[in-house]
Scaffold this active site. Structure first.
Site, mmCIF file in Angstrom:
data_model
loop_
_atom_site.group_PDB
_atom_site.id
_atom_site.type_symbol
_atom_site.label_atom_id
_atom_site.label_comp_id
_atom_site.label_asym_id
_atom_site.label_seq_id
_atom_site.Cartn_x
_atom_site.Cartn_y
_atom_site.Cartn_z
ATOM 1 N N ASP A 1 9.818 89.163 43.960
ATOM 2 C CA ASP A 1 9.760 89.069 42.637
ATOM 3 C C ASP A 1 8.419 89.692 41.880
ATOM 4 O O ASP A 1 7.721 88.753 41.299
ATOM 5 C CB ASP A 1 9.776 88.050 41.285
ATOM 6 C CG ASP A 1 11.781 88.831 41.194
ATOM 7 O OD1 ASP A 1 12.429 89.234 40.608
ATOM 8 O OD2 ASP A 1 12.513 88.336 42.805
ATOM 9 N N ASP B 1 12.206 93.963 43.920
ATOM 10 C CA ASP B 1 11.103 93.679 42.561
ATOM 11 C C ASP B 1 10.438 93.512 43.267
ATOM 12 O O ASP B 1 9.216 92.511 42.960
ATOM 13 C CB ASP B 1 11.812 92.258 41.733
ATOM 14 C CG ASP B 1 12.865 93.170 40.856
ATOM 15 O OD1 ASP B 1 13.227 93.763 41.269
ATOM 16 O OD2 ASP B 1 13.341 92.203 39.881
ATOM 17 N N TYR C 1 7.618 96.115 39.316
ATOM 18 C CA TYR C 1 7.554 95.884 38.409
ATOM 19 C C TYR C 1 6.999 97.306 37.416
ATOM 20 O O TYR C 1 6.700 96.560 36.292
ATOM 21 C CB TYR C 1 6.704 94.473 37.290
ATOM 22 C CG TYR C 1 7.309 93.433 37.307
ATOM 23 C CD1 TYR C 1 8.827 93.209 36.364
ATOM 24 C CD2 TYR C 1 7.894 93.463 38.962
ATOM 25 C CE1 TYR C 1 9.354 91.815 37.348
ATOM 26 C CE2 TYR C 1 8.778 92.011 39.129
ATOM 27 C CZ TYR C 1 9.438 91.156 38.534
ATOM 28 O OH TYR C 1 10.648 90.597 38.437
ATOM 29 N N ASN D 1 16.210 94.725 40.841
ATOM 30 C CA ASN D 1 16.540 95.859 39.188
ATOM 31 C C ASN D 1 15.838 96.532 38.932
ATOM 32 O O ASN D 1 15.433 97.511 37.943
ATOM 33 C CB ASN D 1 17.077 94.764 38.416
ATOM 34 C CG ASN D 1 16.226 93.841 37.855
ATOM 35 O OD1 ASN D 1 16.400 93.200 39.087
ATOM 36 N ND2 ASN D 1 15.972 93.480 36.593
ATOM 37 N N HIS E 1 18.882 91.181 46.607
ATOM 38 C CA HIS E 1 17.857 90.604 45.814
ATOM 39 C C HIS E 1 18.765 89.591 44.779
ATOM 40 O O HIS E 1 17.893 88.632 44.151
ATOM 41 C CB HIS E 1 17.406 92.060 44.491
ATOM 42 C CG HIS E 1 16.822 91.637 43.492
ATOM 43 N ND1 HIS E 1 15.795 91.026 43.512
ATOM 44 C CD2 HIS E 1 16.971 91.593 41.554
ATOM 45 C CE1 HIS E 1 14.688 90.831 42.342
ATOM 46 N NE2 HIS E 1 15.830 91.372 41.202
ATOM 47 N N HIS F 1 20.501 84.504 34.815
ATOM 48 C CA HIS F 1 21.681 85.283 36.243
ATOM 49 C C HIS F 1 22.452 84.752 36.358
ATOM 50 O O HIS F 1 23.142 84.840 37.385
ATOM 51 C CB HIS F 1 20.608 86.426 36.926
ATOM 52 C CG HIS F 1 18.839 86.905 36.541
ATOM 53 N ND1 HIS F 1 19.287 87.936 35.404
ATOM 54 C CD2 HIS F 1 17.979 86.891 36.432
ATOM 55 C CE1 HIS F 1 18.379 88.283 35.429
ATOM 56 N NE2 HIS F 1 17.028 87.650 36.700
ATOM 57 N N HIS G 1 15.414 87.952 42.436
ATOM 58 C CA HIS G 1 15.788 88.399 40.961
ATOM 59 C C HIS G 1 15.454 87.049 39.963
ATOM 60 O O HIS G 1 15.244 87.127 38.776
ATOM 61 C CB HIS G 1 17.264 88.398 41.254
ATOM 62 C CG HIS G 1 17.805 88.976 39.433
ATOM 63 N ND1 HIS G 1 17.316 90.236 39.350
ATOM 64 C CD2 HIS G 1 19.329 88.743 39.436
ATOM 65 C CE1 HIS G 1 18.354 90.379 38.406
ATOM 66 N NE2 HIS G 1 19.520 90.008 38.274
ATOM 67 N N VAL G 2 16.338 85.591 39.496
ATOM 68 C CA VAL G 2 16.435 83.958 39.374
ATOM 69 C C VAL G 2 14.477 84.044 39.327
ATOM 70 O O VAL G 2 13.624 83.963 40.771
ATOM 71 C CB VAL G 2 16.945 83.096 40.073
ATOM 72 C CG1 VAL G 2 16.618 81.891 39.040
ATOM 73 C CG2 VAL G 2 18.586 83.435 39.141
ATOM 74 N N HIS G 3 13.651 83.851 38.470
ATOM 75 C CA HIS G 3 12.289 83.921 38.163
ATOM 76 C C HIS G 3 11.853 81.998 38.914
ATOM 77 O O HIS G 3 11.489 81.103 37.556
ATOM 78 C CB HIS G 3 11.360 84.057 37.336
ATOM 79 C CG HIS G 3 11.568 85.716 37.354
ATOM 80 N ND1 HIS G 3 11.672 85.945 35.810
ATOM 81 C CD2 HIS G 3 11.907 86.653 38.091
ATOM 82 C CE1 HIS G 3 11.370 87.552 36.102
ATOM 83 N NE2 HIS G 3 12.328 87.907 37.589
#
Length: 435
Positions: free
Chosen positions: A146, A173, A176, A206, A289, A299, A326-328
């Protein structure tokens, strides 16, 4: 004098107590890349990055605005002296009103292990240099997902640049861009100083999905720009593939490709796992991801379906480590399988904290699940040093303002050395042979 010393000690303890809990810094703005001032000529290579492409080979990718620029790479072990040349291929794509530059891919090799090479793309422009990974342990992976294009991204990349790593792993990711195609170009330039020197192995997230119904292929930008060794690993899709390096077999799965038991990805995964030789590659890593083990409120449950389909395969194959994004935030699990602690399960790491513009996911579920060992909502990166066939050292480094601070670390013992691989030989054979 003694009274003054006592007061000083008390004040010091009070201050230390008050500042012991880490205070997260504020978000940072999206970076602006001065594109026109960077490109000296429209035929010069831009957005150069490299990736592993089979045994002793490397794929070089670059973009030119000049549609007539040739697709070849000159390379050698001395600066300015190129004794080898590799012809490549090219592609381009359109996305609404945007037209990409000419995207070149060329595979160079065979290359010597652990060796510095100098190379030039399209016969002009600046010289780049890359270092090939070692053929045997130890090997170090840098890890962060990410990424995005913010001030925190820049900080993360600077910290990664200072660690001595051989391969960078990115579990989805990247840019962006989110349909704004010029942001893919900006991202390519932002990461070029690192991505042109060490192989970057990535999988989709995503934010790589840019579907416009009836108009565009949802992954056209990602697939065109970031070609991975899917063909070399027997996959039919750039969204999932595998590679081997220095005694490690790495599987990159696609959270956004079909993954149920009737899917092509599932069939390919079973076939890939059946080829893994734990004597040659005692360590087995998997990246994708969307995390399966996640105690953050962000999520929640997003990876449950993929987990239900594929976790039995990974468990039967004795996967050592699973890395997701995915999870920040950052989270590390104990060895776990099917939601319960299991000494033969995988360690799961969520590391979607590279610096994205959406910010951090601060809220966690309490009480903390038994399988969750460490969790923190901060930007940062990870380093995985696989020392030998039995031991690896994992560390996570928080972006503390502009300093890299090690906030979590653990020694991990391979499932080969713990006996789990031998225990599950029959289970693996049975699982992989099931239609």
């Amino acid at each position: 004098m003694e009274l003054k010393l006592l007061l000083l000690l008390i004040l010091t303890l009070l201050f230390a107590t008050a500042t012991a809990e880490y205070v997260r810094p504020l978000p940072r703005k999206t970076l602006t890349i001065p594109w026109d001032s960077i490109s000296k000529a429209n035929s010069y290579p831009q957005q150069v990055h490299i990736s592993l492409a089979g045994d002793k080979h490397m794929r070089v990718t670059w973009i030119t605005d000049d549609k007539h620029s040739p697709s070849y790479v000159e390379y050698g072990t001395l600066p300015g002296r190129y004794d080898s040349i590799a012809e490549g291929e090219c592609t381009s794509y359109n996305y609404l009103l945007y037209s990409s530059g000419k995207i070149h891919h060329a595979v160079i090799g065979p290359l010597e292990d652990n060796t510095l090479y100098f190379y030039r793309c399209s016969g002009k422009g600046p010289e780049f240099k890359l270092k090939t990974p070692p053929a045997q342990f130890p090997i170090t992976f840098a890890v962060a997902g990410d990424l995005g294009q913010t001030g925190w991204t820049k900080s993360t990349l600077a910290h990664i640049d200072h660690c001595k790593y051989d391969v960078y792993l990115l579990p989805g990711d990247l840019s962006y861009a989110d349909r704004m195609q010029h942001l893919w170009d900006n991202f390519g330039k932002l990461v070029e100083p690192l991505a042109s020197t060490r192989p970057w192995m990535v999988t989709e997230g995503n934010h790589e999905e840019e579907n416009i119904p009836l108009l565009t292929d949802e992954f056209v930008s990602y697939n065109s720009r970031w070609k991975m060794p899917f063909e070399e690993s027997g996959s039919t899709s750039n969204l999932y593939y595998s590679f081997e390096v220095a005694g490690v077999h790495v599987i990159m799965l696609g959270s956004y490709a079909d993954y149920d038991e009737y899917s092509e990805q599932y069939r390919w995964l079973k076939e890939d796992l059946s080829k893994v030789d734990r004597k040659r590659t005692p360590w087995l890593l998997v990246l994708f991801h969307v995390p399966w083990y996640n105690s953050n409120k962000a999520h929640q449950g997003a990876g449950d379906d993929m987990m239900a389909a594929m976790e039995p395969l990974l468990y039967a194959a004795s996967v050592d480590l699973v890395i997701a994004g995915h999870v920040h935030a950052y989270e590390r699990s104990k060895r776990v399988y099917n939601g319960r602690l299991d000494p033969c399960g995988a360690v799961h790491i969520t590391i979607g904290d590279g610096g994205n513009r959406e910010g951090l996911a601060h809220r966690y579920i309490n009480p903390q699940p038994k399988w969750s060992e460490f969790r923190e909502a901060s930007f940062g990166h990870g380093e995985l040093k696989i020392v030998n066939s039995t031991h690896a050292f994992w560390s996570w480094h928080r972006n503390d303002d502009d300093e890299s601070v090690k906030a979590d670390d653990i020694w991990i013992t391979s499932l080969v050395s713990s006996g789990c691989v031998d225990q599950k030989t029959h289970e693996l054979r049975s699982t992989l042979m099931t239609p």
